[in-house]
Design a protein around this motif. Sequence first.
Motif, mmCIF file in Angstrom:
data_model
loop_
_atom_site.group_PDB
_atom_site.id
_atom_site.type_symbol
_atom_site.label_atom_id
_atom_site.label_comp_id
_atom_site.label_asym_id
_atom_site.label_seq_id
_atom_site.Cartn_x
_atom_site.Cartn_y
_atom_site.Cartn_z
ATOM 1 N N SER A 121 0.798 -1.221 0.000
ATOM 2 C CA SER A 121 0.000 0.000 0.000
ATOM 3 C C SER A 121 0.830 1.270 0.000
ATOM 4 C CB SER A 121 -0.919 0.011 1.230
ATOM 5 O OG SER A 121 -0.160 0.217 2.428
ATOM 6 N N ARG A 122 2.139 1.123 0.109
ATOM 7 C CA ARG A 122 2.996 2.303 0.278
ATOM 8 C C ARG A 122 4.158 2.288 -0.699
ATOM 9 N NH1 ARG A 122 3.737 4.417 5.320
ATOM 10 N NH2 ARG A 122 5.384 5.562 4.240
ATOM 11 N N ASP A 123 4.753 3.452 -0.870
ATOM 12 C CA ASP A 123 6.027 3.521 -1.581
ATOM 13 C C ASP A 123 7.091 3.883 -0.557
ATOM 14 O OD1 ASP A 123 7.771 3.329 -3.628
ATOM 15 O OD2 ASP A 123 7.308 5.272 -4.535
ATOM 16 N N PHE A 124 8.298 3.367 -0.740
ATOM 17 C CA PHE A 124 9.362 3.601 0.232
ATOM 18 C C PHE A 124 10.611 4.115 -0.467
ATOM 19 C CE2 PHE A 124 6.683 0.275 2.014
ATOM 20 C CZ PHE A 124 6.483 0.734 3.310
ATOM 21 N N ASP A 125 11.345 4.929 0.232
ATOM 22 C CA ASP A 125 12.644 5.384 -0.235
ATOM 23 C C ASP A 125 13.712 4.420 0.295
ATOM 24 O OD1 ASP A 125 14.757 6.777 -1.209
ATOM 25 O OD2 ASP A 125 14.440 8.589 -0.034
ATOM 26 N N VAL A 126 13.952 4.472 1.612
ATOM 27 C CA VAL A 126 14.868 3.535 2.263
ATOM 28 C C VAL A 126 14.073 2.788 3.328
ATOM 29 C CG1 VAL A 126 16.968 3.269 3.633
ATOM 30 C CG2 VAL A 126 16.853 5.045 1.870
ATOM 31 N N LEU A 127 14.054 1.463 3.244
ATOM 32 C CA LEU A 127 13.299 0.647 4.191
ATOM 33 C C LEU A 127 14.234 -0.353 4.863
ATOM 34 C CD1 LEU A 127 10.592 -0.348 5.417
ATOM 35 C CD2 LEU A 127 10.395 -1.895 3.440
ATOM 36 N N ILE A 128 14.213 -0.378 6.204
ATOM 37 C CA ILE A 128 15.024 -1.324 6.956
ATOM 38 C C ILE A 128 14.125 -2.171 7.845
ATOM 39 C CG2 ILE A 128 15.548 0.456 8.699
ATOM 40 C CD1 ILE A 128 18.229 -1.050 9.161
ATOM 41 N N ILE A 129 14.323 -3.490 7.787
ATOM 42 C CA ILE A 129 13.577 -4.445 8.607
ATOM 43 C C ILE A 129 14.458 -4.776 9.807
ATOM 44 C CG2 ILE A 129 12.305 -6.612 8.628
ATOM 45 C CD1 ILE A 129 11.460 -4.588 6.417
ATOM 46 N N LEU A 130 13.989 -4.465 11.005
ATOM 47 C CA LEU A 130 14.802 -4.603 12.210
ATOM 48 C C LEU A 130 14.258 -5.666 13.148
ATOM 49 C CD1 LEU A 130 15.369 -0.830 13.118
ATOM 50 C CD2 LEU A 130 17.130 -2.426 12.349
#
Length: 453
Positions: A425-434
Motif C-alpha cells: 500500500s505504500r512507496d518507500f525510499d529507504v526501508l530497513i527491517i529490524l
Amino acid sequence: MKAVYFIGAGGIGMSAIARYYINKGLVVAGYDKTPSKLTRQLEEEGMLIHYEDNVALIPEECRNAEDTLVVYTPAIPDEHTELQFFRNGGFNIQKRAQVLGTLTREHKGLCVAGTHGKTTTSAMCAHIMHQSAQDCNAFLGGITKNYGTNYILSNKSDYVVIEADEFDRSFHWLRPWISVITSSDPDHLDIYKTKEAYLESFRHYTTLIQPGGALIIHTGLEMKADAAEGVRTYTYGIEEGDFHAANIKIEGGEITFDLISPIENVEGIRLGQPVPINIDNGIGAMAMAQLSGCNADELRKGMETYKGVDRRFDFSLRDSRHVVLSDYAHHPKEIFQSARSMRQVYHDRHITAIFQPHLYTRTRDFYKDFADALSQLDEVILTDIYPARELPIEGVTSKLIYDNLAPGVKKQMIKKDEVLDFVRSRDFDVLIILGAGDLDNYVSEITEIIKNK
C-alpha cells in the motif's frame, strides 16, 4: 567417540559444531522442532535429523553411551523426552558452550564477546585469518556471505575463531587465547536479573584468557577487566584506543580509513561492506588478526573482500529509487548504531523502519531506550513482540515503544501478518527491517513487492 547427537540441531551455533563433527567423519544426528533451510543443508551434508521428540527415532549408532557425545542447547526444556533418555542412560551430555570450551583448549581460541557486534566482528576476523597465511577454523553466529555457512574448516591452522555468547553465561566455558570485547550494555536481564550481575559476568570472562594471550577491549565500557598476569591488554575504538581509525572518508557509497596500531599502522583500508559501524567492528577484528600474525596486505585484502553476514546490514535491494535491507539489531544500542549508520549513509533520504521487538522482558526493561534509538529515523512501523522463549507479560506490548517515540516521527502499529499488505500500500525510499524475530522471513517478498512497484 564415534557419534554425536544434537538436541536442537538447527540452531545457528549448534549447526556449526555439527558441521565440525561431520567433517571429522563421525556419525552426526539429532532432533529439531521444525525443518528449516539450515536443517535441510545439514541433511544434505550427511546429518541425520528428525523433527519429533521421540526416543524411537534416535539412530542405533547414537545409543551407545560409551561412544556418543550428546550436545544440547539451553533452549531445550528439562522435560524433553530425548534429553531425559540420554540423562538416564549415563551419556556424556554437554551444552554447546562446553564443546566450544574444549575447542579453545585444543586450539588457540580467538573469541569475540559483547552485547552486540560480536557476530560481525568474529566473521570479519575469521575471513581475514582464513584468506591469510595463518588460516583458521571458525564457529560463527551467522551465515557469512563469503562462505555461505557459519563454519570454516582448516586442517592446517591452530587458530579457532569463536563467538563468545554471554547468554546463560555460556562464555564462561571458554579459555580464549585472544579475546575482543565489543560492548557490555546490560541485556538478558531475565537471566542475570541485575545490571551489576551482567557486568560481573564479563569481568569473570576476562579472567579466563590464557596467560601469554591478549585482551582487546573497546574504550568506554562500564565493565571492569580482570585479566590474569601475563595477558597483554589493549583498547580499541573508532577515534581512540591503542587500535583506532584515522583519515576516515565516507563518500560515494564507499568507506576508507587507516588503522593506527601499536604493532603496525595500515593505510588505505576499504570496507567491502561499507556501513559506518563496520569501521568499529573492523578495528576490533583487525586488532585480533594482527596480534595473530596477519600482515598489512592481508588485513587490507580481508577487509575489502568481506561481504557481510546474513541479517547484519543485509541489503536485498539497492538502486537509484529504492533501498531495502534487514538487520538483526534487537538491543537498544544495536538499534541506535543501526539507525545512526543509516542516517550517515542516507542523510538526505526518507528512512522507514519496520521493527519487531524481541522478548517481553527486553521490551519491558528497555522500551524508552528503544524509542530513543528509533527516533533517529523518519518513520517507525511497530509489529507485535516476538516472544521466543517467553510467555506474555501483562501490560508489555509494542505500544510502550510507540508511545515514547519522539514528536515528529511518523509512526504506526500493525500486526505481523499485515506487513506484506502494508508494504503493497505504500512507496518507500529507504526501508530497513529490524529485529531478531521471524519478520526476516518476509524480506524476500517485501523486496519483490518494492522492486516491482
